[in-house]
Motif scaffolding. Structure first.
Motif, PDB file in Angstrom:
ATOM      1  N   ALA A 134       1.091   1.890  -2.027  1.00 36.89           N
ATOM      2  CA  ALA A 134       0.259   2.250  -0.881  1.00 36.89           C
ATOM      3  C   ALA A 134       1.027   3.175   0.062  1.00 36.89           C
ATOM      4  CB  ALA A 134      -0.203   0.988  -0.142  1.00 36.89           C
ATOM      5  N   ILE A 135       2.320   2.896   0.250  1.00 42.36           N
ATOM      6  CA  ILE A 135       3.151   3.757   1.098  1.00 42.36           C
ATOM      7  C   ILE A 135       3.248   5.149   0.481  1.00 42.36           C
ATOM      8  CG2 ILE A 135       5.498   4.146   1.969  1.00 42.36           C
ATOM      9  CD1 ILE A 135       5.802   1.095   2.136  1.00 42.36           C
ATOM     10  N   SER A 136       3.434   5.192  -0.849  1.00 40.73           N
ATOM     11  CA  SER A 136       3.611   6.492  -1.497  1.00 40.73           C
ATOM     12  C   SER A 136       2.332   7.314  -1.472  1.00 40.73           C
ATOM     13  CB  SER A 136       4.115   6.317  -2.929  1.00 40.73           C
ATOM     14  OG  SER A 136       3.049   5.995  -3.792  1.00 40.73           O
ATOM     15  N   TYR A 174      -0.028   5.669   3.207  1.00 45.88           N
ATOM     16  CA  TYR A 174      -0.511   4.657   4.147  1.00 45.88           C
ATOM     17  C   TYR A 174       0.639   4.088   4.961  1.00 45.88           C
ATOM     18  CZ  TYR A 174      -5.221   4.549   2.259  1.00 45.88           C
ATOM     19  OH  TYR A 174      -6.486   4.881   1.893  1.00 45.88           O
TER      20      TYR A 174
END
Lengths: 330, 261
Positions: free
Chosen positions: A214-216, A219
């Motif tokens: 999700a970070i990548s 987000y």
């Protein structure tokens, strides 16, 4: 390009027809059935007892919103439940406010606490998150002990008037009170249902499944988790505040760490990460506590054994197991 | 042959670069003074034996790890101090070695979540999921592109491995990155899938830059414009496939594995 119809990894998985059906359809019908059932409930069960279960069902569902859908195990939800209970009881007793305002003030307090505690705890994961939330909840417990002017210490706030809903409907009447509690319960549950199925809820579940991914995608996951925690805390507060008006008391029991254990137990028995699991868990635990009171302190032992049995035999909980059998999310 | 100097490349042509990157863990350096310049619009491969520091370098460039020292620049801007989500928002998006998908969401939901990110943040907890249907056409096109037609409603966890990788690639493409960092996109794939993904990478690289770690050397040979060979945290050689594969040091590092595609 090569032939794009060539399959990748021929081995498994066709799209299952069951998965294509919208799970929300079934959930809607269960909500309708649940509402009808609860409308009839006070005619065959003791209304106060049903209201107690409804408050705990909402509390457990709020906990599950964070545990089952964000993947964060909070060991301090008693802080939100108990402090909202105190604020609602105090304002209903000493301030010239109607009960719905007292409940709203309690809920607002819990929401705000969720924001502050969340800002402190949200960077941690797993056991560290559980420990920090427990520590913060203990802080609230000792605050409650140290401020007898507000909480009345060991006695707690007793004899809280139920008052008149909107200044009109007399809540001393159990059936009127029941109607209000049912409305709050259904409203809270539908809010949770909506959150889970909102775009925001989808992102929460994505973060739960794989946070680095999700970070990548870009987000800022901590903001999502924080909002998830604030919503969970607020709804837990709504349950606590409502409980204070129903039972007309707010005591140290509400902020004690063992109160944080209740929704964990209920959620695991009923099924974490399911919409209806926590309320089923709350009903099972509630009925047990009520009908096995004769067991005295053995009640805790019995509860523990049932808990162990559930975790070993039905990992997914009651509702989770049923959901797997019928291959639907419920 | 020593690493070919790249300083003659005009600065505008470099989209992503690392300068003197060092990452030390307790007692050893996984990446030890690596400088890397990725040219705009190229397919740049990163190869090297196991433990050479390829994945660590990926983690540094996307800020999933913070370098002990050194500098990272994207489009001429220093991004060394940014958080990983911010790096992704600038358009530097990575995939993972272990296929990273959202297991309990369906294929369609996976892609919707990625497309939602491109459309903006999604804090609206009061809206229904139907709001995400506006992404369905785009999601459909992505599924077609990577060969996931008919799997829209399959939970990602139920996909076979090759299709999971395809889904990960599709969701990476969904956020429309400027630079894609692919960590072993072909690992564990069957032969016919490799050709398809290679074609796809070639296709997406027409408008983007790709930096990839890959062990399949025939893929590296046919796809990449430029190759950097890492060994023990340092750059061993850099150049096109022909020059790198002749380098005696590289051959030595790969001892026995052979560089002949």
């Amino acid at each position: 390009m090569t032939d794009t119809s060539a399959p990748i990894g021929l081995t498994a998985a066709r799209a299952t027809p069951a998965a294509e059906r919208d799970p929300k359809q079934l959930q809607r019908w269960i909500f309708v059935g649940l509402f009808l059932f609860l409308c009839a409930a006070p005619w065959f069960a003791y209304p106060i007892f049903v209201m107690k279960i409804l408050c705990f069902a909402l509390f457990a569902s709020a906990f599950n919103l964070l545990f089952g859908y964000v993947g964060l195990l909070s060991f301090g939800h008693a802080a939100y439940f108990g402090m909202a209970s105190y604020v609602a009881a105090y304002t209903a007793k000493f301030w010239p406010v109607t009960p719905e305002i007292a409940i709203l003030l309690g809920t607002a307090t819990a929401t705000l606490m969720g924001l502050v505690f969340g800002a402190i705890a949200i960077r941690r994961q797993g056991i560290y998150f559980a420990m920090i939330t427990l520590a913060l909840a203990q802080l609230v417990y000792f605050f409650a002990i140290q401020t007898p002017k507000f909480t009345h210490g060991e006695d707690g706030l007793q004899g809280v008037p139920r008052g008149y809903l909107f200044g009109i409907f007399d809540l001393a009447n159990d059936m009127t009170l029941y109607a209000m509690v049912l409305a709050i319960f259904m409203g809270g549950m539908l809010l949770i249902h909506r959150v889970i199925h909102s775009p925001f809820g989808q992102i929460l579940q994505a973060i739960r499944d794989n946070e680095p991914r999700a970070i990548s995608l870009g987000y800022r996951t901590q903001r999502y988790k924080l909002l998830g925690l604030v919503l969970s805390a607020g709804i837990a507060g709504l349950a606590g505040a409502t409980k204070a008006i129903v039972f007309q008391v707010a005591t140290l029991v509400d902020v004690h760490w063992s109160m944080s254990g209740e929704p964990i137990l209920m959620t695991l028995v009923g099924g974490m990460g399911t919409i209806f699991g926590p309320m089923v868990g709350a009903a099972v635990i509630g009925v047990m506590q009520n009908y096995m009171q004769g067991l005295g302190s053995w009640l805790t032992v019995t509860q523990g054994l049932i808990f162990i049995f559930c975790v070993l035999a039905f990992r997914a909980g009651i509702v989770g197991t049923i959901g797997r059998l019928i291959r639907r999310d419920i | 042959m020593s690493p070919e100097p790249v300083s003659d490349v005009p600065a505008d042509d470099i989209v992503l670069s690392g300068t003197d990157l060092v990452k030390g863990f307790k007692g050893f350096y996984a990446v030890d003074g690596v400088s890397l310049q990725v040219r705009r619009g190229s397919i740049h491969a990163l190869i090297g034996p196991n433990g050479a520091g390829k994945t660590t370098l990926f983690n540094l460039l996307t800020k999933f790890l913070t370098p002990t020292s050194g500098q990272i620049r994207f489009d001429g801007r220093d991004i060394t101090g940014l958080k990983p989500a911010e790096v992704a928002r600038l358009g530097v998006v990575r995939s993972f070695q272990i296929s990273a998908v959202f297991d309990r969401l369906t294929v369609l939901q996976n892609l919707r979540v990625a497309l939602q990110r491109k459309a903006g943040d999604g804090f609206r907890f009061w809206e229904t999921e139907n709001r995400m249907r506006r992404f369905d056409d785009e999601a459909e096109a992505l599924m077609e592109e990577v060969g996931l037609e008919g799997f829209a409603h399959t939970p990602a966890a139920a996909l076979p491995y090759g299709r999971k990788r395809a889904l990960e690639l599709a969701s990476t493409l969904a956020v429309d990155p400027k630079v894609l960092l692919l960590d072993e996109p072909m690992a564990g794939m069957a032969h016919e899938d490799i050709d398809r993904i290679a074609d796809l990478i070639r296709h997406v690289a027409q408008s983007r830059t790709v930096l990839m770690v890959e062990h399949n050397l025939s893929v590296v040979a046919s796809l990449s414009d430029r190759i950097t060979v890492l060994a023990r945290g340092k750059v061993l050689a850099e150049g096109d496939y022909a020059s790198v594969s002749q380098d005696p040091q590289v051959v030595g590092a790969y001892m026995g594995e052979g560089l002949h595609a």
